[in-house]
Design a protein around this motif. Sequence first.
Motif, mmCIF file in Angstrom:
data_model
loop_
_atom_site.group_PDB
_atom_site.id
_atom_site.type_symbol
_atom_site.label_atom_id
_atom_site.label_comp_id
_atom_site.label_asym_id
_atom_site.label_seq_id
_atom_site.Cartn_x
_atom_site.Cartn_y
_atom_site.Cartn_z
ATOM 1 N N ILE A 1 0.833 -1.204 0.000
ATOM 2 C CA ILE A 1 0.000 0.000 0.000
ATOM 3 C C ILE A 1 0.867 1.253 0.000
ATOM 4 O O ILE A 1 0.564 2.250 -0.672
ATOM 5 C CB ILE A 1 -0.950 -0.017 1.212
ATOM 6 N N THR A 2 1.983 1.211 0.749
ATOM 7 C CA THR A 2 2.901 2.358 0.778
ATOM 8 C C THR A 2 3.470 2.644 -0.608
ATOM 9 O O THR A 2 3.553 3.794 -1.041
ATOM 10 C CB THR A 2 4.049 2.096 1.766
ATOM 11 N N ILE A 3 3.877 1.589 -1.328
ATOM 12 C CA ILE A 3 4.432 1.751 -2.673
ATOM 13 C C ILE A 3 3.380 2.328 -3.615
ATOM 14 O O ILE A 3 3.649 3.260 -4.393
ATOM 15 C CB ILE A 3 4.943 0.407 -3.218
ATOM 16 N N ILE A 4 2.162 1.804 -3.558
ATOM 17 C CA ILE A 4 1.087 2.281 -4.442
ATOM 18 C C ILE A 4 0.747 3.743 -4.136
ATOM 19 O O ILE A 4 0.535 4.558 -5.044
ATOM 20 C CB ILE A 4 -0.149 1.377 -4.301
ATOM 21 N N ALA A 5 0.740 4.088 -2.853
ATOM 22 C CA ALA A 5 0.455 5.475 -2.471
ATOM 23 C C ALA A 5 1.539 6.415 -2.986
ATOM 24 O O ALA A 5 1.252 7.518 -3.475
ATOM 25 C CB ALA A 5 0.341 5.586 -0.950
ATOM 26 N N ALA A 6 2.808 5.989 -2.892
ATOM 27 C CA ALA A 6 3.916 6.813 -3.374
ATOM 28 C C ALA A 6 3.822 7.024 -4.885
ATOM 29 O O ALA A 6 4.047 8.133 -5.382
ATOM 30 C CB ALA A 6 5.245 6.166 -3.010
ATOM 31 N N CYS A 7 3.490 5.969 -5.610
ATOM 32 C CA CYS A 7 3.351 6.088 -7.067
ATOM 33 C C CYS A 7 2.201 7.024 -7.435
ATOM 34 O O CYS A 7 2.310 7.808 -8.385
ATOM 35 C CB CYS A 7 3.128 4.709 -7.688
ATOM 36 N N GLU A 8 1.121 6.948 -6.686
ATOM 37 C CA GLU A 8 -0.017 7.826 -6.949
ATOM 38 C C GLU A 8 0.345 9.282 -6.676
ATOM 39 O O GLU A 8 -0.034 10.186 -7.445
ATOM 40 C CB GLU A 8 -1.211 7.405 -6.088
ATOM 41 N N LEU A 9 1.096 9.532 -5.595
ATOM 42 C CA LEU A 9 1.544 10.897 -5.315
ATOM 43 C C LEU A 9 2.441 11.422 -6.432
ATOM 44 O O LEU A 9 2.339 12.593 -6.825
ATOM 45 C CB LEU A 9 2.293 10.940 -3.976
ATOM 46 N N GLY A 10 3.328 10.556 -6.943
ATOM 47 C CA GLY A 10 4.182 10.963 -8.044
ATOM 48 C C GLY A 10 3.375 11.331 -9.276
ATOM 49 O O GLY A 10 3.681 12.313 -9.962
ATOM 50 N N LYS A 11 2.335 10.556 -9.556
ATOM 51 C CA LYS A 11 1.473 10.844 -10.697
ATOM 52 C C LYS A 11 0.744 12.174 -10.517
ATOM 53 O O LYS A 11 0.661 12.990 -11.440
ATOM 54 C CB LYS A 11 0.466 9.706 -10.885
ATOM 55 N N ARG A 12 0.230 12.404 -9.305
ATOM 56 C CA ARG A 12 -0.490 13.645 -9.042
ATOM 57 C C ARG A 12 0.434 14.854 -9.112
ATOM 58 O O ARG A 12 0.049 15.920 -9.590
ATOM 59 C CB ARG A 12 -1.160 13.586 -7.667
ATOM 60 N N ARG A 13 1.681 14.688 -8.648
ATOM 61 C CA ARG A 13 2.627 15.796 -8.726
ATOM 62 C C ARG A 13 2.907 16.170 -10.176
ATOM 63 O O ARG A 13 3.026 17.344 -10.512
ATOM 64 C CB ARG A 13 3.933 15.436 -8.015
ATOM 65 N N SER A 14 3.051 15.158 -11.030
ATOM 66 C CA SER A 14 3.354 15.431 -12.436
ATOM 67 C C SER A 14 2.218 16.186 -13.117
ATOM 68 O O SER A 14 2.438 16.859 -14.130
ATOM 69 C CB SER A 14 3.627 14.116 -13.180
ATOM 70 N N MET A 15 1.016 16.094 -12.558
ATOM 71 C CA MET A 15 -0.137 16.772 -13.146
ATOM 72 C C MET A 15 -0.429 18.123 -12.492
ATOM 73 O O MET A 15 -1.360 18.819 -12.872
ATOM 74 C CB MET A 15 -1.387 15.878 -13.036
ATOM 75 N N THR A 16 0.376 18.461 -11.484
ATOM 76 C CA THR A 16 0.157 19.710 -10.750
ATOM 77 C C THR A 16 1.119 20.788 -11.234
ATOM 78 O O THR A 16 2.316 20.539 -11.371
ATOM 79 C CB THR A 16 0.361 19.481 -9.239
ATOM 80 N N LYS A 17 0.600 21.968 -11.461
ATOM 81 C CA LYS A 17 1.450 23.074 -11.878
ATOM 82 C C LYS A 17 2.348 23.511 -10.727
ATOM 83 O O LYS A 17 1.970 23.441 -9.560
ATOM 84 C CB LYS A 17 0.587 24.265 -12.326
ATOM 85 N N ALA A 18 3.529 23.974 -11.081
ATOM 86 C CA ALA A 18 4.451 24.474 -10.063
ATOM 87 C C ALA A 18 3.838 25.682 -9.356
ATOM 88 O O ALA A 18 3.156 26.511 -9.976
ATOM 89 C CB ALA A 18 5.775 24.869 -10.711
ATOM 90 N N GLU A 19 4.075 25.758 -8.064
ATOM 91 C CA GLU A 19 3.553 26.870 -7.274
ATOM 92 C C GLU A 19 4.182 28.183 -7.741
ATOM 93 O O GLU A 19 5.393 28.284 -7.937
ATOM 94 C CB GLU A 19 3.875 26.651 -5.795
#
Length: 236
Positions: free
Chosen positions: A92-110
């Motif tokens: 679950i930790t690995i899957i959560a980390a991968c999901e966070l990475g995916k969401r970051r790639s879709m988020t504009k820089a602050e």
Amino acid sequence: MEYEKPESKQRMTISDWDINDRPREKLERMGPEALSNAELLAILIGSGSTKQSAVDLMKDILHDCNNNLNTLGKMSIHDLEQYHGMGPAKAITIIAACELGKRRSMTKAEVRTDLGSATAVYNYMHPKMQDLDVEEAWILLMNQNYKLIKAVRISHGGITETAVDVRVIMKEVLMNNATIMALCHNHPSGNNSPSRLDDKLTERIRKACDIMRIYFLDHVIVCDGSYYSYREKGRL
């Protein structure tokens, strides 16, 4: 014939490694970019199995994913649990980390606030200070492009030398890797003229910044509807 690692190596844990090779210590010393994908993932799962370290476990999983993190992110909890030492919590930790990475790639820089002028400093700080009935002092820490890194309140109730410690200010500057700094405080009376103590504190901070090679952008006194800038008045 398939090569097998010696039993002593199979059972070697990360805690047995040289401290300079351990992923957590390596990240702290050199930064995350110095670690391999397997090392970064090993930090997340914490431990491996009785036969291999967390790093070796993640190397095996990544090998089966052709060393592609995108492929790893498509694995299910059940898929990951097929590896010895990978229980549901680690999966679950690995899957959560991968999901966070995916969401970051879709988020504009602050977009960081640009504070390159006294007016910009005033506009940023006025909402924080307009209703205060006591003096507060803040430092605004910036990068070399005058973009805000962090705003820090350093005193509440006055800005005398005892209330504002220049050493604390410089510590904040260095810890946040700032190259530019501005001081800002309010005058609840509505009179934006600097006092003798304001002048004395400004000079002490200027000298400290000169020694540390930090650019002291300004000392801005904020009132409700007006401000005083040491930089604009030619005093810095």
